[in-house]
Scaffold this motif. Structure first.
Motif, PDB file in Angstrom:
ATOM      1  N   GLN A  82      -4.322 -48.150  -6.904  1.00 52.76           N
ATOM      2  CA  GLN A  82      -4.286 -47.063  -5.925  1.00 52.76           C
ATOM      3  C   GLN A  82      -3.577 -47.503  -4.645  1.00 52.76           C
ATOM      4  OE1 GLN A  82      -8.044 -45.488  -4.277  1.00 52.76           O
ATOM      5  NE2 GLN A  82      -7.077 -43.478  -4.417  1.00 52.76           N
ATOM      6  N   GLN A  83      -3.885 -48.706  -4.198  1.00 55.48           N
ATOM      7  CA  GLN A  83      -3.273 -49.215  -2.971  1.00 55.48           C
ATOM      8  C   GLN A  83      -1.754 -49.358  -3.124  1.00 55.48           C
ATOM      9  OE1 GLN A  83      -4.708 -53.090  -1.782  1.00 55.48           O
ATOM     10  NE2 GLN A  83      -4.637 -52.527   0.381  1.00 55.48           N
ATOM     11  N   ALA A  84      -1.328 -49.865  -4.282  1.00 52.42           N
ATOM     12  CA  ALA A  84       0.109 -50.049  -4.531  1.00 52.42           C
ATOM     13  C   ALA A  84       0.823 -48.698  -4.588  1.00 52.42           C
ATOM     14  CB  ALA A  84       0.324 -50.825  -5.830  1.00 52.42           C
ATOM     15  N   VAL A  85       0.175 -47.712  -5.200  1.00 49.89           N
ATOM     16  CA  VAL A  85       0.763 -46.364  -5.277  1.00 49.89           C
ATOM     17  C   VAL A  85       0.922 -45.796  -3.874  1.00 49.89           C
ATOM     18  CG1 VAL A  85       0.253 -43.971  -5.939  1.00 49.89           C
ATOM     19  CG2 VAL A  85       0.026 -45.809  -7.629  1.00 49.89           C
ATOM     20  N   GLU A  86      -0.124 -45.923  -3.066  1.00 45.77           N
ATOM     21  CA  GLU A  86      -0.059 -45.343  -1.722  1.00 45.77           C
ATOM     22  C   GLU A  86       0.992 -46.029  -0.865  1.00 45.77           C
ATOM     23  OE1 GLU A  86      -4.160 -44.912  -0.521  1.00 45.77           O
ATOM     24  OE2 GLU A  86      -4.341 -43.156  -1.823  1.00 45.77           O
ATOM     25  N   GLN A  87       1.166 -47.329  -1.070  1.00 51.15           N
ATOM     26  CA  GLN A  87       2.193 -48.051  -0.312  1.00 51.15           C
ATOM     27  C   GLN A  87       3.603 -47.655  -0.749  1.00 51.15           C
ATOM     28  OE1 GLN A  87       1.130 -52.206  -0.549  1.00 51.15           O
ATOM     29  NE2 GLN A  87      -0.485 -51.981   0.987  1.00 51.15           N
ATOM     30  N   ALA A  88       3.728 -47.171  -1.989  1.00 46.86           N
ATOM     31  CA  ALA A  88       5.052 -46.792  -2.511  1.00 46.86           C
ATOM     32  C   ALA A  88       5.468 -45.379  -2.088  1.00 46.86           C
ATOM     33  CB  ALA A  88       5.079 -46.914  -4.031  1.00 46.86           C
ATOM     34  N   LEU A  89       4.530 -44.588  -1.542  1.00 46.74           N
ATOM     35  CA  LEU A  89       4.871 -43.240  -1.066  1.00 46.74           C
ATOM     36  C   LEU A  89       5.813 -43.358   0.139  1.00 46.74           C
ATOM     37  CD1 LEU A  89       1.361 -41.492  -1.185  1.00 46.74           C
ATOM     38  CD2 LEU A  89       3.330 -40.970  -2.649  1.00 46.74           C
ATOM     39  N   ALA A  91       7.371 -40.079  -2.310  1.00 44.74           N
ATOM     40  CA  ALA A  91       8.153 -39.959  -3.534  1.00 44.74           C
ATOM     41  C   ALA A  91       8.305 -38.480  -3.878  1.00 44.74           C
ATOM     42  CB  ALA A  91       7.463 -40.692  -4.681  1.00 44.74           C
ATOM     43  N   ASP A  92       9.309 -38.184  -4.683  1.00 43.88           N
ATOM     44  CA  ASP A  92       9.506 -36.806  -5.150  1.00 43.88           C
ATOM     45  C   ASP A  92       8.639 -36.501  -6.360  1.00 43.88           C
ATOM     46  OD1 ASP A  92      11.890 -35.997  -3.419  1.00 43.88           O
ATOM     47  OD2 ASP A  92      12.576 -37.890  -4.295  1.00 43.88           O
ATOM     48  N   ILE A  93       8.448 -37.545  -7.199  1.00 41.85           N
ATOM     49  CA  ILE A  93       7.689 -37.353  -8.442  1.00 41.85           C
ATOM     50  C   ILE A  93       6.675 -38.488  -8.583  1.00 41.85           C
ATOM     51  CG2 ILE A  93       7.823 -37.229 -10.978  1.00 41.85           C
ATOM     52  CD1 ILE A  93      10.700 -36.278 -10.726  1.00 41.85           C
ATOM     53  N   PHE A  94       5.438 -38.120  -8.932  1.00 43.07           N
ATOM     54  CA  PHE A  94       4.438 -39.123  -9.300  1.00 43.07           C
ATOM     55  C   PHE A  94       4.022 -38.861 -10.740  1.00 43.07           C
ATOM     56  CE2 PHE A  94       0.009 -40.325 -10.042  1.00 43.07           C
ATOM     57  CZ  PHE A  94       0.076 -41.679  -9.743  1.00 43.07           C
ATOM     58  N   VAL A  95       4.034 -39.917 -11.547  1.00 43.41           N
ATOM     59  CA  VAL A  95       3.596 -39.797 -12.939  1.00 43.41           C
ATOM     60  C   VAL A  95       2.454 -40.786 -13.174  1.00 43.41           C
ATOM     61  CG1 VAL A  95       4.267 -39.843 -15.372  1.00 43.41           C
ATOM     62  CG2 VAL A  95       5.981 -39.304 -13.623  1.00 43.41           C
ATOM     63  N   GLY A  96       1.269 -40.268 -13.411  1.00 49.43           N
ATOM     64  CA  GLY A  96       0.100 -41.112 -13.686  1.00 49.43           C
ATOM     65  C   GLY A  96      -0.044 -41.311 -15.181  1.00 49.43           C
ATOM     66  N   LEU A 132      -4.779 -40.321  -9.616  1.00 48.83           N
ATOM     67  CA  LEU A 132      -4.003 -39.095  -9.834  1.00 48.83           C
ATOM     68  C   LEU A 132      -4.532 -37.949  -8.974  1.00 48.83           C
ATOM     69  CD1 LEU A 132      -1.873 -37.478 -11.485  1.00 48.83           C
ATOM     70  CD2 LEU A 132      -3.669 -37.128 -13.206  1.00 48.83           C
ATOM     71  N   ALA A 133      -5.840 -37.759  -8.974  1.00 59.56           N
ATOM     72  CA  ALA A 133      -6.429 -36.650  -8.197  1.00 59.56           C
ATOM     73  C   ALA A 133      -6.162 -36.850  -6.705  1.00 59.56           C
ATOM     74  CB  ALA A 133      -7.924 -36.548  -8.471  1.00 59.56           C
ATOM     75  N   ALA A 134      -6.221 -38.090  -6.248  1.00 55.08           N
ATOM     76  CA  ALA A 134      -5.973 -38.365  -4.825  1.00 55.08           C
ATOM     77  C   ALA A 134      -4.531 -38.005  -4.462  1.00 55.08           C
ATOM     78  CB  ALA A 134      -6.261 -39.831  -4.512  1.00 55.08           C
ATOM     79  N   ILE A 135      -3.589 -38.296  -5.352  1.00 49.56           N
ATOM     80  CA  ILE A 135      -2.183 -37.948  -5.095  1.00 49.56           C
ATOM     81  C   ILE A 135      -1.994 -36.434  -5.168  1.00 49.56           C
ATOM     82  CG2 ILE A 135       0.183 -38.139  -5.998  1.00 49.56           C
ATOM     83  CD1 ILE A 135      -0.640 -40.664  -4.623  1.00 49.56           C
ATOM     84  N   GLY A 136      -2.595 -35.815  -6.184  1.00 47.41           N
ATOM     85  CA  GLY A 136      -2.438 -34.375  -6.386  1.00 47.41           C
ATOM     86  C   GLY A 136      -2.998 -33.550  -5.241  1.00 47.41           C
ATOM     87  N   ARG A 137      -4.007 -34.090  -4.560  1.00 51.22           N
ATOM     88  CA  ARG A 137      -4.665 -33.313  -3.507  1.00 51.22           C
ATOM     89  C   ARG A 137      -4.268 -33.739  -2.095  1.00 51.22           C
ATOM     90  NH1 ARG A 137      -9.816 -34.599  -5.818  1.00 51.22           N
ATOM     91  NH2 ARG A 137     -10.278 -33.320  -7.652  1.00 51.22           N
ATOM     92  N   ARG A 138      -3.286 -34.631  -2.002  1.00 53.72           N
ATOM     93  CA  ARG A 138      -2.864 -35.077  -0.668  1.00 53.72           C
ATOM     94  C   ARG A 138      -2.343 -33.932   0.169  1.00 53.72           C
ATOM     95  NH1 ARG A 138      -1.849 -40.729   0.203  1.00 53.72           N
ATOM     96  NH2 ARG A 138      -0.605 -40.159   2.008  1.00 53.72           N
ATOM     97  N   ARG A 140      -0.663 -34.794   3.274  1.00 55.20           N
ATOM     98  CA  ARG A 140       0.576 -35.433   3.752  1.00 55.20           C
ATOM     99  C   ARG A 140       1.227 -36.184   2.594  1.00 55.20           C
ATOM    100  NH1 ARG A 140      -0.021 -39.806   6.694  1.00 55.20           N
ATOM    101  NH2 ARG A 140       2.203 -40.135   6.882  1.00 55.20           N
ATOM    102  N   ASP A 141       2.552 -36.113   2.528  1.00 54.02           N
ATOM    103  CA  ASP A 141       3.287 -36.919   1.547  1.00 54.02           C
ATOM    104  C   ASP A 141       2.889 -36.650   0.099  1.00 54.02           C
ATOM    105  OD1 ASP A 141       4.814 -38.185   3.448  1.00 54.02           O
ATOM    106  OD2 ASP A 141       3.585 -39.999   3.526  1.00 54.02           O
ATOM    107  N   ARG A 142       2.496 -35.408  -0.207  1.00 51.72           N
ATOM    108  CA  ARG A 142       2.254 -35.131  -1.627  1.00 51.72           C
ATOM    109  C   ARG A 142       3.609 -35.016  -2.316  1.00 51.72           C
ATOM    110  NH1 ARG A 142       2.350 -31.447  -5.691  1.00 51.72           N
ATOM    111  NH2 ARG A 142       0.551 -31.307  -7.088  1.00 51.72           N
ATOM    112  N   PRO A 143       3.827 -35.797  -3.381  1.00 47.62           N
ATOM    113  CA  PRO A 143       5.089 -35.648  -4.109  1.00 47.62           C
ATOM    114  C   PRO A 143       5.252 -34.195  -4.584  1.00 47.62           C
ATOM    115  CG  PRO A 143       3.928 -37.630  -4.818  1.00 47.62           C
ATOM    116  CD  PRO A 143       2.981 -36.869  -3.931  1.00 47.62           C
ATOM    117  N   ALA A 144       6.495 -33.709  -4.607  1.00 40.23           N
ATOM    118  CA  ALA A 144       6.748 -32.312  -4.993  1.00 40.23           C
ATOM    119  C   ALA A 144       6.289 -32.044  -6.425  1.00 40.23           C
ATOM    120  CB  ALA A 144       8.228 -31.989  -4.841  1.00 40.23           C
ATOM    121  N   LEU A 145       6.345 -33.092  -7.252  1.00 36.95           N
ATOM    122  CA  LEU A 145       5.906 -32.943  -8.642  1.00 36.95           C
ATOM    123  C   LEU A 145       4.907 -34.047  -8.988  1.00 36.95           C
ATOM    124  CD1 LEU A 145       6.550 -31.183 -11.175  1.00 36.95           C
ATOM    125  CD2 LEU A 145       7.932 -33.095 -11.937  1.00 36.95           C
TER     126      LEU A 145
END
Ligand code: CTP
Ligand code: CA
Length: 227
Positions: A82-89, A91-96, A132-138, A140-145
Motif C-alpha cells: 500500500q505504501q509503495a502504491v501511494e508513493q507511486a501516485l 497515475a492515470d490507471i491503477f490495476v490491482g 484497491l478500495a483505498a485507491i478507488g475511493r480517494r 485526491r489523486d484518484r487515477p482516472a481508471l
C-alpha cells in the motif's frame, strides 16, 4: 522500434500495477500468503509498457523477472504494498492484480516459534488495509481508471459486481478459480470484464493475451472518459 498500431495507445500515461501475493510474517521463517504466481499482473505491466505507458509495478514475492522497461518495486507485506502504491501516485490507471493477504498476524514473533512442548500456537489476526478500495475511493489523486480483479470460486459475476461497487472501481476483471480452473501458476486465464457499461466474457486465453486485451480495453475506457 517498429510503429505497430497499438504501441502508442498509452503513450504519456502513467500506470501502476500490483502483482503477486503478499507475505505476512508469523515469525522470521513462516508467513500467511495467498496462492499467486504474479504471471497475470506482470504480463499487464509489460503490456502497458509495450503500449507506451510509464509503468510502476509493485510486486510481492514472485519467481518472475522484472518486466523490461518497468519500474519494479519489491515488497513483502500488504502494508508495504500500500505504501509503495501511494508513493507511486499520481497515475492515470491503477490495476490491482495482486492477491493481497486479507489478514496479518497482530504481532509477528521475533524468534522462530518452536513446535512441540506446548499446544500448537493460536494466531491472533487483524485485517489488512484494502489497497484497491483505498485507491478507488480517494478524493485526491484518484487515477482516472481504477481496475481490480475478483477471484471467486462461486457466484462469480454477482460477487465480482459487488466488489466493483464496494471498492469504487471502474472495472473488475472476474476470474473463476474453483477446482479444475487451474488458474494459479498456470499460463492461461478465462475472464469476464465488468464495468458500469455492462460485461464482456472472453474465451480462455494465455495470460499474455489477456494482458494485451486488458490494456487495449483500459486505453479505450480512458480515452472515452476524457472526451
Ligand atoms: N485487494 C486489495 N487489498 C486487499 C484485498 C484485496 O487491493 N487487502 C484487491 C485485489 O488486488 C483485487 C481485489 O481487491 O484486485 C479483490 O480481491 P479479492 O481477494 O477477490 O477480494 P476481497 O475484497 O479480499 O474479498 P474476499 O477475499 O473475501 O473474497
Ligand atoms: Ca481477499
Amino acid at each position: 522500434g517498429f510503429a505497430r498500431p497499438s504501441t502508442a495507445a498509452l503513450k504519456g500515461r502513467r500506470v501502476i500495477v500490483t502483482s503477486g501475493p503478499t507475505h505476512e510474517p508469523i515469525d522470521p521463517v513462516r508467513y500467511i500468503g495467498n496462492r499467486s504466481s504474479g504471471k497475470q499482473g506482470h504480463a499487464i505491466a509489460a503490456a502497458a509498457r509495450e503500449a507506451g505507458a510509464e509503468v510502476t509495478l509493485v510486486s510481492g514475492p514472485v519467481a518472475l523477472a522484472d518486466p523490461w522497461g518497468v519500474t519494479t518495486i519489491h515488497v513483502e507485506t500488504a502494508r508495504e504494498m500500500q505504501q509503495a502504491v501511494e508513493q507511486a501516485l499520481p497515475a492515470d490507471i491503477f490495476v490491482g492484480a495482486a492477491a493481497v493477504a486479507d489478514w496479518r498476524v497482530v504481532e509477528a514473533a521475533p524468534e522462530k516459534i518452536k513446535k512441540g512442548a506446548k499446544n500448537p500456537p493460536s494466531l491472533a489476526l487483524v485485517e489488512n488495509p484494502d489497497i484497491l478500495a483505498a485507491i478507488g475511493r480517494r478524493k485526491r489523486d484518484r487515477p482516472a481508471l481504477v481496475a481490480g480483479f475478483a477471484a471467486e470460486t462461486d457466484r462469480l459475476i454477482e460477487h465480482a459486481e459487488a466488489k466493483r461497487l464496494s471498492k469504487g472501481c471502474d472495472i473488475i476483471v472476474a476470474n473463476h478459480v474453483g477446482a479444475g480452473a487451474n488458474v494459479f501458476g498456470g499460463d492461461r486465464n478465462e475472464v469476464t470484464l465488468i464495468s458500469a457499461a455492462g460485461r464482456e466474457s472472453w474465451p480462455n486465453l494465455t495470460k499474455t493475451e489477456v494482458a494485451a486485451r486488458l490494456v487495449a480495453a483500459f486505453a479505450k475506457k480512458l480515452s472515452e472518459a476524457r472526451q
